[in-house]
Every structure is written in structure tokens, then in C-alpha cells.
Design an enzyme around this catalytic site. Structure first.
Site, short mmCIF file in Angstrom:
data_model
loop_
_atom_site.label_atom_id
_atom_site.label_comp_id
_atom_site.label_asym_id
_atom_site.label_seq_id
_atom_site.Cartn_x
_atom_site.Cartn_y
_atom_site.Cartn_z
N CYS A 155 0.72 -1.24 0.00
CA CYS A 155 0.18 0.14 -0.09
C CYS A 155 0.78 1.37 0.12
O CYS A 155 1.43 1.54 1.01
CB CYS A 155 -0.92 -0.19 1.28
SG CYS A 155 -1.86 1.44 1.19
N CYS A 215 -0.73 4.11 2.18
CA CYS A 215 -0.34 3.87 3.70
C CYS A 215 0.97 4.30 4.08
O CYS A 215 1.38 4.75 4.94
CB CYS A 215 -0.82 2.64 3.96
SG CYS A 215 -2.21 1.93 3.16
N ASP A 216 1.88 3.62 2.95
CA ASP A 216 3.46 3.85 3.53
C ASP A 216 4.29 4.50 2.93
O ASP A 216 5.48 4.80 3.62
CB ASP A 216 3.74 2.36 3.62
CG ASP A 216 2.83 1.38 4.46
OD1 ASP A 216 2.50 1.71 5.64
OD2 ASP A 216 3.01 -0.13 4.15
#
Ligand code: FAD
Ligand code: NAP
Length: 315
Positions: free
Chosen positions: A136, A139-140
Site C-alpha cells: 500500500c 499507507c506507507d
């Protein structure tokens, strides 16, 4: 048997939310959507929406999905944040079984549990998952601001997320096992023109390695067997998805309804499965185009079919 839902919706991505909107607006009174996490589905992990009608600006998947649950709840859709373990049918009644073994009964079920990111299968992938290996970018990606990362895959997801990461990171190595891509031609062109993306073609990850703090590098192997060692702290894998069909598996290992060789649910144009009263929508059905717009369309069709089915069953 006490309360029986008119319709149980399993999964709260674009397909499930649209099914929730159409079943409740269409007159079914007792409809609950079972979603194990926040509603919105896998598109909430996308950093940009490429092709949803009417969306012309630069918006994320989260931006797109934010208003959907509120719209459904206005018409009476209930959301239960639980994971469903199994769907069964006895006579005309479905049992929707939660992981805590609570059982909810329903006259009809729309299953739309979508798909999940697949693991690529290289050495170190599991060991460093969540410690430098991710699926992701939204997200990261931020953890790698100004640093170098590798992206694995050659489909739409890999290329779009490589473009997103190139805005944050100093360099993106796009590692793909062939020299042509599955992604849309326009996306391929944007990647090829991006100076921060280096294409590492005809190559696969051989190993991701690191220390107690996380990933420190990746070794990629080309078709001739040559190994290239690249020092970097982040590896993003986007190598496709597996269908989430586990809720349909029965005690004897068979599926509740017919599925094809890839485990996708076989439906007709009304989203009917082989089991009366059980409908499937979105990425988990056969020949799914795997798009938000088509998942939403399936959800609407499945809802209309469920309304007719329940009407006929009860009247
Ligand atoms: P999903 O979105 O997968 O939703 C399924 C839901 O079911 C999930 O919320 C999950 O938590 C829930 N669930 C699963 N199992 C259970 C269970 N047992 N109990 C309870 N809940 C459960 N498409 C586009 O059109 N444009 C794009 O730009 C685009 N970009 C993408 C970028 C990325 C990174 C990814 C991964 C996909 C992208 N797609 C895009 C594809 C799009 O996201 C999917 O086609 C769409 O989300 C499918 O919707 P769905 O409702 O079928 O399933
Ligand atoms: P995908 O299209 O299945 O692509 C997966 C990629 O990973 C392929 O390039 C594949 O290589 C590679 N791969 C698979 N297994 C591998 C392994 N073990 N090691 C190394 N590489 C591996 O998956 P996706 O990109 O996630 O897309 C899924 C679906 O969602 C598609 O239908 C896509 O069109 C759709 N989607 C659409 C959009 C959009 O419309 N904007 C955005 C994202 C996703 P090969 O090519 O050699 O097989």
C-alpha cells in the site's frame, strides 16, 4: 427463528455499498452490510482515481469513497463492523456466521468480498512484510520521503503506484518480469517519461534483505541469471489479487455456489449465482473488469435482483 434480515450484504467496498443503497432505496427494510473494516474497500488504498466517470480532478480513493456510507445509511442501511466466517443455506434461509460464531439469518445474501493483494513469493517477503515490504503506497509511501524504493509488478496498480511514489521518493526502481506491461498504454507512457523511475525489466526479486530495523536492500535477478544488488529501505509489491471467496466454503470443502477455476463466483447478467437468493457483485465475480464503476454497477444489479427475489419469496 427470530429476526430474519431481508438481505445480508457481505463486504462493504464499492459493490457492497451500492448494493446497500439500492436495496434500501428499493424498499427492503431489514438490510445489514457486514464489513470487517472501514467501508470503502480496496480502492481506499489507491493514491489516485484514474477512471471514475465525473471525477476529473486529482483525488484519492479515500476521497472518492468517503461519502458513500453516509448516503446508504440515510436510507436505512445498517453497518455491522464484523468479519463473516461462513455463509450457509438451509431450506430458504441463509445463515451468515460471524467469526465470533454469532449467526444472523437472512432471506437473501449479496456477497461482495472483493479481492486481496497477492504475495510475490520472493525470499524475505514474509519476514519483512510491514518492516519495509508493503502492498500500500498510500499507507506507507510517506515513510520513504526522499529515499529510494522498489516497486514490483507490471499491471495498472504497480505503474500507478510507482508514479505516486515518484512524487515522494528520490527514485523508484520498477522491477517487472517481462519487457511489456499489462497496464493501460497511457499509464505506461507516463511511467516511461518519468525521470525518477528506472525500469528494471525482465527481472524478478531474488531476495529482500535487512536487519532488525527493516529492509536495507533488494537483489533482483534478470533472465540471464545476473544478480543486481540495490540498497534501499522500501519495497512495494503489486502483483495482482486473489478472490476473497472463503466465506462460501462449506464444511465438506465445497463451495456454496458454482465457482470457476480461479475461484471466481459464476453469475448471470442479473448477478444471480447458482444458489437461489445468493447474488455476487464486484471483483469476485467471473469476468469482472475490476473497476470501481463496474463493481458499483454490479452492486446495483444484484440489489434489484435481491429485491425481486425477496418479494417473490415472501408474497
Ligand atoms: P473490494 O473493494 O475489494 O471490497 C471488498 C470489501 O469486503 C473490503 O472492504 C473487505 O474488507 C470486505 N471483506 C472481505 N472479506 C470479508 C469478510 N469475510 N467479512 C466482512 N467483510 C469482508 N479501479 C478503478 O476503477 N480506478 C482506479 O483508479 C483503481 N485504482 C486501484 C488502485 C489500487 C491500489 C487497487 C488495489 C485497486 C484499484 N482499482 C481501481 C480497482 C478497484 O479498487 C476494485 O475494482 C474495486 O474496489 C472492487 O470493489 P469490490 O466492492 O468488488 O471489492
Ligand atoms: P494485474 O493486472 O494482475 O498485474 C499483476 C502484475 O504483477 C503483472 O504485471 C504480473 O506480471 C506481475 N506478477 C504477478 N505475479 C508476480 C510474481 N510472483 N512476481 C513478479 N511479478 C508478478 O494486477 P493489478 O495491477 O493489481 O490490477 C488488478 C486489476 O485491477 C486489473 O484488472 C487492473 O486493470 C485493475 N486496476 C485498474 C486500475 C485503473 O483502472 N486505473 C488501477 C489499478 C488496478 P505479468 O504481466 O508478466 O503477468
Amino acid at each position: 427463528m427470530s429476526n430474519i434480515l431481508d438481505c445480508a450484504i457481505v463486504g462493504g467496498g464499492p459493490a457492497g455499498l451500492t448494493a446497500g443503497l439500492y436495496t434500501t432505496r428499493g424498499g427492503l427494510e431489514q438490510v445489514t452490510m457486514f464489513e470487517k473494516g472501514m467501508p470503502g474497500g480496496q480502492i481506499t488504498q489507491s493514491s489516485e482515481i484514474e477512471n471514475y466517470p465525473g471525477v476529473t480532478g486529482d483525488i484519492t480513493g479515500m476521497d472518492l469513497m468517503m461519502p458513500w456510507p453516509e448516503q446508504c445509511q440515510k436510507f436505512g442501511l445498517k453497518h455491522d463492523m464484523v468479519e463473516i466466517k461462513q455463509i450457509r443455506k438451509d431450506g430458504d434461509i441463509f445463515s451468515v456466521i460471524q467469526t465470533n460464531d454469532t449467526i444472523v439469518h437472512a432471506h437473501s445474501v449479496i456477497v461482495c468480498t472483493g479481492s486481496s493483494p497477492r504475495r510475490a513469493g520472493f525470499n524475505g517477503e514474509d519476514e519483512f512484510f510491514g518492516k519495509g515490504v508493503s502492498t500500500c503506497a498510500t499507507c506507507d509511501g510517506f515513510f520513504y520521503k526522499g529515499k529510494e524504493v522498489a516497486v514490483i509488478g507490471g499491471g495498472d496498480t504497480a505503474l500507478e503506484e510507482a508514479l505516486y511514489l515518484a512524487k515522494i521518493c528520490s527514485k523508484v526502481y520498477l522491477v517487472h518480469r517481462r519487457d511489456t506491461f499489462r497496464a493501460a498504454p497511457n499509464t505506461v507512457k507516463r511511467v516511461e517519461e518519468n525521470e525518477k523511475i528506472e525500469l528494471v525489466l525482465n527481472s524478478v526479486p531474488d531476495e529482500v534483505y535487512g536487519d532488525a530495523m527493516g529492509v536495507t536492500g533488494i537483489k533482483v535477478k534478470d533472465k540471464e541469471g545476473n544478480i543486481r544488488d540495490i540498497s534501499l529501505p522500501g519495497v512495494f509489491t503489486f502483483v495482482g489479487n486473489d478472490v476473497n471467496n472463503q466465506t462460501l466454503i462449506q464444511e465438506d470443502g465445497s463451495f456454496l455456489c458454482d465457482v470457476n477455476g480461479q475461484g471466481q463466483l459464476i453469475v448471470d447478467l442479473s448477478m444471480k449465482t447458482s444458489v437461489p437468493g445468493l447474488f455476487a457483485a464486484g471483483d469476485m465475480r467471473i469476468e469482472a473488469p475490476k473497476q470501481v464503476v463496474s463493481a458499483a454497477g454490479d452492486g446495483a444489479v444484484a440489489a434489484l435482483s435481491a429485491i425481486s427475489y425477496v418479494d417473490e419469496l415472501l408474497n
